[in-house]
Design an enzyme around this catalytic site. Structure first.
Site, short mmCIF file in Angstrom:
data_model
loop_
_atom_site.label_atom_id
_atom_site.label_comp_id
_atom_site.label_asym_id
_atom_site.label_seq_id
_atom_site.Cartn_x
_atom_site.Cartn_y
_atom_site.Cartn_z
N ASP A 1 0.80 -1.15 0.09
CA ASP A 1 0.20 0.03 0.02
C ASP A 1 0.91 1.21 -0.08
O ASP A 1 0.37 2.20 -0.84
CB ASP A 1 -0.99 -0.04 1.23
CG ASP A 1 -2.14 -0.79 0.98
OD1 ASP A 1 -2.77 -0.82 -0.02
OD2 ASP A 1 -2.50 -1.64 2.04
N SER A 2 1.79 1.41 0.94
CA SER A 2 2.70 2.35 0.97
C SER A 2 3.55 2.64 -0.16
O SER A 2 3.71 3.89 -0.69
CB SER A 2 3.70 2.51 2.17
OG SER A 2 2.91 2.29 3.52
#
Length: 421
Positions: free
Chosen positions: A182-183
């Protein structure tokens, strides 16, 4: 870039950011899209986070909590104004499109096709604002046979091959205790937005930024693809070290702590040999070159491990630093927050939720520390103007009044029909 007036919630002691004057509308939930929005806000953009009145971002319930306030939310929603607006209604869509007319960027992280199903796809947005940049963050991207699948970081890390590289040979590949995929996707989306804004400065036109979790996880994998394509080599997990890169590992010290020693360059290995009192190692044919050290990696690791075990961690790091060997501890977050380097650079900053007052949730909301804006800019540093507001819709009235000129009667009518809350 469109210049917008300062907004009411901003604090006055935060330096202007590089993106000051940029307006961003953030749609979507959880980490990847909101992380892109957070990075834009860190650099000074006015980020307006839009949540459905009946379905706020689940991220509000993640992480450690105190008095009903989640600190995960404080960090990922910082510098954002939170608006409740139901895009599934005609009235909600009209309000959103009116906001789009004032915006530079829209960030969304729904499954592909969701905006189109609501009647606010890029074709519609572009008619309203040809200069608009639309960042679309999804599991697999907007096209391809997997596009319609739901995507999470754990699966993205697996399908991209990233998870395969983690852990020890022959064991189940573990995940890092973070939503790394996600990051990474949020960071690549942020990078794409900046590039699209620069291109807009030349062409006057916006465009779509298509960021996929799977592709973000794949993009950081160094030479794994060409290595396989040309030689058939499939890189394998290598535990605490990199295969044939030696010495570059962690070693347990006398007091039971772990210290990383990275001396795989010839010059660095010569310094390590001197620190060990074994300058002969640097000229030993088994260790004198990068290739030779790779060939004898196991025995070299054993030799260094036996030596390192004779020192407490702090003493070992001090000795190696004196000889200019690359070294450092494996810190917990408690040790990170006490580290003099991070503190000298003022990395930890206060996050204050202005929507909370004493007693509102049964506790006095003291400022909470979080990581500040990275990287540091010398002229337009930006900063954390406030932490993510705990209450959904905290800034709904403020945004619709300030940007669209709504009066109290109109806000009341919208609230009564459920379009806002």
């Amino acid at each position: 870039m469109t210049t917008h007036p300062p907004f009411a919630s901003a604090t006055t002691d935060t330096p202007p950011g590089a993106l000051d004057g940029l307006r961003v509308l953030e749609l979507g939930t959880l980490i990847a899209g909101p992380y892109c929005g957070r990075l834009l806000g860190d650099m000074g953009a006015d980020v307006i986070k839009i949540e459905a009145p009946d379905r706020p971002d689940p991220l509000r319930d993640w992480g450690q909590a105190e008095g009903g306030h989640q600190y995960f939310w404080s960090v990922h929603a910082r510098n954002k104004r939170c608006v409740n607006l139901d895009l599934r209604t005609e009235a909600g869509r009209r309000i959103f499109l009116d906001l789009v007319a004032t915006a530079d960027v829209v960030v969304e992280s729904f499954r592909p096709g969701t905006l189109e199903r609501w009647g606010v796809g890029y074709d519609v947005l572009r008619e309203i604002s040809p200069r608009l940049v639309l960042a679309r963050v999804s599991g697999y991207g907007q096209t391809g046979p997997y596009a319609a699948r739901p995507g999470y970081a754990s699966v993205a890390e697996g399908i991209s091959g990233l998870r395969h590289l983690n852990g020890f040979p022959g064991q189940a590949p573990p995940r890092i205790a973070l939503s790394l995929g996600d990051s990474l996707a949020g960071m690549f989306a942020f990078q794409g937005v900046l590039a699209a804004l620069i291109a807009r400065g030349r062409t006057g036109r916006g465009q779509i930024v298509d960021a996929a979790l799977t592709e973000a996880a794949l993009a950081i994998q160094e030479s794994t693809v060409p290595d396989y394509h040309k030689t058939g080599h499939v890189r394998q997990p290598s535990g605490t070290r990199l295969d044939r890169v030696a010495p570059s590992n962690l070693y347990r010290t006398q007091d039971g702590l772990w210290v990383i020693i990275a001396a795989n360059q010839d010059t660095l290995f010569a310094r390590l040999s001197a620190a060990m009192g074994r300058p002969d190692l640097a000229t030993d044919p088994r260790y004198a070159t990068h290739t030779a050290r790779g060939d004898h990696q196991d025995e070299l690791d054993t030799l260094i491990a036996e030596w390192a075990a004779g020192f407490p961690a702090a003493e070992l790091i001090e000795l190696l630093t004196k000889f200019e060997v690359v070294t450092g501890p494996v810190n917990t977050v408690a040790e990170v927050m006490a580290d003099p380097q991070f503190n000298a650079r003022e990395i930890f900053v206060d996050h204050v939720d202005p929507s909370l007052g004493p007693g509102d949730t049964g506790f006095d909301p003291e400022p909470v520390k979080g990581v500040g804006v990275i990287p540091k800019l010398s002229e337009t540093a930006g900063g954390v103007r406030w932490g993510g507001p705990s209450r959904p819709g905290t800034h709904t009235d403020e945004v619709l009044t300030e940007i669209l000129g709504y009066d109290a009667d109109r806000l009341t009518a919208l609230r009564e029909q459920g379009t806002i809350s």
